[in-house]
Design a protein around this motif. Structure first.
Motif, PDB file in Angstrom:
ATOM      1  N   SER A 227       0.826  -1.205   0.000  1.00 62.32           N
ATOM      2  CA  SER A 227       0.000   0.000   0.000  1.00 62.32           C
ATOM      3  C   SER A 227       0.863   1.258   0.000  1.00 62.32           C
ATOM      4  N   LEU A 228       1.902   1.264   0.824  1.00 58.96           N
ATOM      5  CA  LEU A 228       2.785   2.428   0.883  1.00 58.96           C
ATOM      6  C   LEU A 228       3.562   2.597  -0.418  1.00 58.96           C
ATOM      7  N   PHE A 229       4.007   1.490  -1.007  1.00 63.01           N
ATOM      8  CA  PHE A 229       4.752   1.548  -2.265  1.00 63.01           C
ATOM      9  C   PHE A 229       3.887   2.086  -3.399  1.00 63.01           C
ATOM     10  N   ILE A 230       2.636   1.643  -3.468  1.00 63.85           N
ATOM     11  CA  ILE A 230       1.720   2.121  -4.502  1.00 63.85           C
ATOM     12  C   ILE A 230       1.507   3.623  -4.363  1.00 63.85           C
ATOM     13  N   PHE A 231       1.341   4.084  -3.146  1.00 70.21           N
ATOM     14  CA  PHE A 231       1.111   5.509  -2.897  1.00 70.21           C
ATOM     15  C   PHE A 231       2.305   6.340  -3.359  1.00 70.21           C
ATOM     16  N   ILE A 232       3.499   5.948  -2.948  1.00 70.70           N
ATOM     17  CA  ILE A 232       4.702   6.718  -3.292  1.00 70.70           C
ATOM     18  C   ILE A 232       4.993   6.642  -4.785  1.00 70.70           C
ATOM     19  N   LEU A 233       4.885   5.447  -5.356  1.00 66.79           N
ATOM     20  CA  LEU A 233       5.164   5.278  -6.781  1.00 66.79           C
ATOM     21  C   LEU A 233       4.216   6.096  -7.646  1.00 66.79           C
ATOM     22  N   SER A 234       2.977   6.202  -7.240  1.00 64.43           N
ATOM     23  CA  SER A 234       1.974   6.876  -8.057  1.00 64.43           C
ATOM     24  C   SER A 234       2.077   8.393  -7.977  1.00 64.43           C
ATOM     25  N   PHE A 235       2.285   8.935  -6.792  1.00 66.73           N
ATOM     26  CA  PHE A 235       2.102  10.367  -6.603  1.00 66.73           C
ATOM     27  C   PHE A 235       3.379  11.157  -6.327  1.00 66.73           C
ATOM     28  N   LEU A 236       4.454  10.503  -5.926  1.00 68.59           N
ATOM     29  CA  LEU A 236       5.686  11.253  -5.669  1.00 68.59           C
ATOM     30  C   LEU A 236       6.262  11.883  -6.937  1.00 68.59           C
ATOM     31  N   PRO A 237       6.353  11.169  -8.081  1.00 66.14           N
ATOM     32  CA  PRO A 237       6.917  11.816  -9.282  1.00 66.14           C
ATOM     33  C   PRO A 237       6.149  13.063  -9.698  1.00 66.14           C
ATOM     34  N   TYR A 238       4.835  13.015  -9.652  1.00 63.18           N
ATOM     35  CA  TYR A 238       4.023  14.149 -10.067  1.00 63.18           C
ATOM     36  C   TYR A 238       4.300  15.380  -9.212  1.00 63.18           C
ATOM     37  N   HIS A 239       4.346  15.203  -7.899  1.00 59.40           N
ATOM     38  CA  HIS A 239       4.546  16.352  -7.022  1.00 59.40           C
ATOM     39  C   HIS A 239       5.998  16.808  -7.006  1.00 59.40           C
ATOM     40  N   ALA A 240       6.923  15.908  -7.264  1.00 63.85           N
ATOM     41  CA  ALA A 240       8.312  16.328  -7.419  1.00 63.85           C
ATOM     42  C   ALA A 240       8.475  17.213  -8.655  1.00 63.85           C
ATOM     43  N   ILE A 241       7.779  16.886  -9.732  1.00 60.65           N
ATOM     44  CA  ILE A 241       7.810  17.709 -10.944  1.00 60.65           C
ATOM     45  C   ILE A 241       7.188  19.075 -10.683  1.00 60.65           C
ATOM     46  N   LEU A 242       6.127  19.124  -9.868  1.00 58.28           N
ATOM     47  CA  LEU A 242       5.525  20.406  -9.528  1.00 58.28           C
ATOM     48  C   LEU A 242       6.533  21.322  -8.840  1.00 58.28           C
ATOM     49  N   VAL A 243       7.336  20.760  -7.959  1.00 61.12           N
ATOM     50  CA  VAL A 243       8.370  21.560  -7.285  1.00 61.12           C
ATOM     51  C   VAL A 243       9.361  22.107  -8.296  1.00 61.12           C
ATOM     52  N   LEU A 244       9.809  21.271  -9.213  1.00 61.57           N
ATOM     53  CA  LEU A 244      10.783  21.705 -10.220  1.00 61.57           C
ATOM     54  C   LEU A 244      10.184  22.751 -11.152  1.00 61.57           C
ATOM     55  N   GLN A 257       8.205  20.311 -19.274  1.00 69.67           N
ATOM     56  CA  GLN A 257       6.789  20.231 -19.604  1.00 69.67           C
ATOM     57  C   GLN A 257       6.393  18.795 -19.969  1.00 69.67           C
ATOM     58  N   ALA A 258       7.271  18.131 -20.732  1.00 75.77           N
ATOM     59  CA  ALA A 258       7.005  16.730 -21.085  1.00 75.77           C
ATOM     60  C   ALA A 258       7.039  15.856 -19.837  1.00 75.77           C
ATOM     61  N   ALA A 259       7.976  16.132 -18.918  1.00 74.42           N
ATOM     62  CA  ALA A 259       8.060  15.357 -17.677  1.00 74.42           C
ATOM     63  C   ALA A 259       6.785  15.507 -16.855  1.00 74.42           C
ATOM     64  N   TYR A 260       6.207  16.707 -16.875  1.00 76.35           N
ATOM     65  CA  TYR A 260       4.940  16.906 -16.160  1.00 76.35           C
ATOM     66  C   TYR A 260       3.844  16.015 -16.726  1.00 76.35           C
ATOM     67  N   ARG A 261       3.727  15.941 -18.048  1.00 70.92           N
ATOM     68  CA  ARG A 261       2.676  15.139 -18.661  1.00 70.92           C
ATOM     69  C   ARG A 261       2.860  13.655 -18.374  1.00 70.92           C
ATOM     70  N   TYR A 262       4.113  13.197 -18.355  1.00 72.70           N
ATOM     71  CA  TYR A 262       4.355  11.781 -18.068  1.00 72.70           C
ATOM     72  C   TYR A 262       4.126  11.471 -16.589  1.00 72.70           C
ATOM     73  N   SER A 263       4.472  12.409 -15.719  1.00 78.46           N
ATOM     74  CA  SER A 263       4.218  12.182 -14.292  1.00 78.46           C
ATOM     75  C   SER A 263       2.720  12.160 -14.006  1.00 78.46           C
ATOM     76  N   LEU A 264       1.937  12.936 -14.755  1.00 81.08           N
ATOM     77  CA  LEU A 264       0.486  12.891 -14.611  1.00 81.08           C
ATOM     78  C   LEU A 264      -0.055  11.537 -15.059  1.00 81.08           C
ATOM     79  N   MET A 265       0.546  10.990 -16.115  1.00 82.20           N
ATOM     80  CA  MET A 265       0.144   9.658 -16.565  1.00 82.20           C
ATOM     81  C   MET A 265       0.448   8.608 -15.495  1.00 82.20           C
ATOM     82  N   VAL A 266       1.599   8.732 -14.828  1.00 79.34           N
ATOM     83  CA  VAL A 266       1.947   7.801 -13.755  1.00 79.34           C
ATOM     84  C   VAL A 266       0.947   7.924 -12.612  1.00 79.34           C
TER      85      VAL A 266
END
Length: 314
Positions: A227-244, A257-266
């Motif tokens: 459960s914890l792995f699914i949460f981190i794998l799904s949402f950490l990349p997206y919010h890390a891109i938001l910071v950048l 910009q492309a990284a944002y779209r792929y992180s949203l897909m993840v």
């Protein structure tokens, strides 16, 4: 990954087809919709044994289905067509983001509820609080959509010449929106998930029942880790891109910009992974609760206080 296609006979073509996003969104739509629909059927049949966790998971499956229903338009757009009206893009983006953060809050509630049920199973206050799961879910729906609508209304007023799903959202560059999104939408839920996962794993390790063959403590620990792995794998990349994106300011390079779209897909791929969490939770959580009822001495203080409350006043 990007194929440049020019069709002079088609005025609706953007000239760019993202085959990878088309394939991934199509996979998420088909598999995620099927899995979550089956999960909803299973949950609605659990009328006799409907627990608080089932209530949260039912709402989570509904949020995932609503998110999935926005993906066909993204598939259509990534096939190279930009004839979608801007209002439709805004509405679909609103529904997707609201349900994404609804999923984050509901996953957090499931983890918190699981921890409370096992660690404080003797507490009457905790039991009464857990019965308010429907009200908590209602509050989550009101919060996610209530907070998303003003953001998208401000985006429509201040951002011009948008390119449907290709343009960056206002909360990726506006500090007044970035900070609440990062801390309230992801940071605080992540901290709660980590603390509750640690507390539940600690309770399992300390249980005397875990040392016997009555329950499979390893399976419970796999449930927690999954459960914890699914949460981190799904949402950490997206919010890390938001910071950048915020750190780059107005001069955001195309790779970001492309990284944002792929992180949203993840993040959308979470709708496929959630049914995995359903399996672990429905099958293993009942055993962990049974373990919690036999734990020694996890709630000795609660037991002592309950014992004292039953004694007549002298």
């Amino acid at each position: 990954m990007w194929n440049n296609i020019t069709n002079p006979n088609n005025n609706n073509s953007t000239g760019h087809v993202n085959i990878f996003l088309v394939c991934m969104y199509s996979f998420i739509f088909v598999v995620g919709f099927l899995f979550n629909l089956l999960a909803l059927v299973f949950f609605f049949y659990q009328t006799k044994s409907r627990s608080q966790t089932i209530v949260y998971m039912t709402n989570l499956a509904i949020a995932d289905v609503l998110l999935i229903l926005t993906l066909p338009m993204r598939i259509y757009y990534n096939l190279g067509f930009d004839d979608l009206p801007q209002w439709l893009c805004d509405v679909l983006g609103l529904v997707l983001k609201a349900n994404m953060y609804g999923s984050i809050f509901l996953l957090t509630c499931i983890c918190f509820d699981r921890c409370m049920a096992v660690t404080f199973h003797m507490s009457t206050r905790v039991s009464e609080g857990r019965r308010k799961a429907p009200l908590v879910c209602l509050g989550i729906w009101m919060l996610t959509f209530g907070a998303s609508v003003p953001i998208y209304l401000s985006q429509r007023k201040h951002v011009s010449n948008k390119d449907c799903f290709h343009s960056l959202p206002v909360y990726a560059t506006n500090l007044a929106v970035v900070l609440p999104t990062l801390f309230l939408g992801f940071g605080i839920p992540l901290v709660i998930m980590l603390i509750c996962s640690w507390g539940l794993a600690r309770a399992v390790r300390r249980s005397s029942v875990a040392k016997t063959n009555l329950v499979d403590s390893r399976k419970i620990q796999r449930m927690i880790a999954t459960s914890l792995f699914i949460f981190i794998l799904s949402f950490l990349p997206y919010h890390a891109i938001l910071v950048l994106l915020y750190l780059y300011g107005e001069n955001i390079p195309y790779p970001m910009q492309a990284a944002y779209r792929y992180s949203l897909m993840v993040a959308c791929f979470n709708t496929v992974l959630d049914p995995v969490a359903y399996y672990f939770t429905t099958d293993t959580f009942r055993r962990s609760v049974d373990m919690g009822r036999r734990m020694i001495p996890l709630n000795s203080q609660n037991s002592d206080s309950n014992h004292r409350s039953r004694m007549p006043n002298s």
